[in-house]
Design an enzyme around this catalytic site. Structure first.
Site: not given
Length: 192
Positions: A68-70
């Site tokens: 996951s990444d933001s």
């Protein structure tokens, strides 16, 4: 059980609260190098590619790995985590009175194959912020927000930065959890 390719306390807390069995194994990915290679790609695409790269970087034969990444963008400019308190203050001054877009992406991988990847967008309307507010905010929140893209923890004093928020809470915390759960159900990892 899945493998979370992250050291993020927020992502671990989300999975724990949702009752999704996991073990954490941090991914080692050159995030800035990948961002540079993607050039002017839209933030949504960059987030998806980073999420996939993180999941693919974890060696876990036969297991489903969640990456996951933001990313935060504002006025067409992408922002990374601040490297210093001074840079955090610069970011906050730039965000003041504007709309911050937070792109949160996730990917599920097994044995080098991307099984699913998607992302969500939250739009955060930042209040006007005075220099004295920014200083007091960073006095209370630094260095805890040093590892936070956007320089905030929504579950803490970061909520004070915003006038209005469009998007779901989990996306803002750093992972589109509702989408991840749906994908895990479709893959038979979670019961329906």
């Amino acid at each position: 059980m899945i493998v979370l390719a992250s050291q993020s306390a927020s992502r671990r807390a989300m999975l724990e609260a949702a009752g999704i069995p996991f073990r954490a194994q941090p991914a080692h990915v050159d995030e800035r190098g990948l961002e540079l290679a993607l050039g002017e790609a839209p933030s949504q695409q960059v987030g998806l590619e980073l999420a996939k790269a993180k999941a693919l970087a974890v060696f876990a034969p036969g297991e489903i790995v969640l990456g996951s990444d933001s990313l935060v963008s504002c006025d067409g400019r992408r922002f990374d985590k601040p490297v210093s308190r001074d840079q955090a203050a610069e970011h906050l001054r730039f965000f003041a009175g504007k709309v911050m877009e937070l792109h949160s992406a996730a990917a599920l991988v097994r044995d080098g194959e991307v099984l699913w990847a998607d992302g969500a967008l939250a739009r955060l309307h930042v209040a006007p912020l005075s220099d004295s507010f920014i200083a007091a905010y960073l006095d209370a929140e630094w260095p805890a927000v040093a590892g936070c893209v956007g320089v905030f923890r929504i579950e803490a004093r970061g909520v004070q930065l915003f006038e209005r928020i469009e998007g779901d809470y989990f996306t803002i915390l750093g992972m589109p959890l509702l989408m991840v759960q749906a994908a895990l159900r479709n893959l038979g990892v979670m019961q329906q």
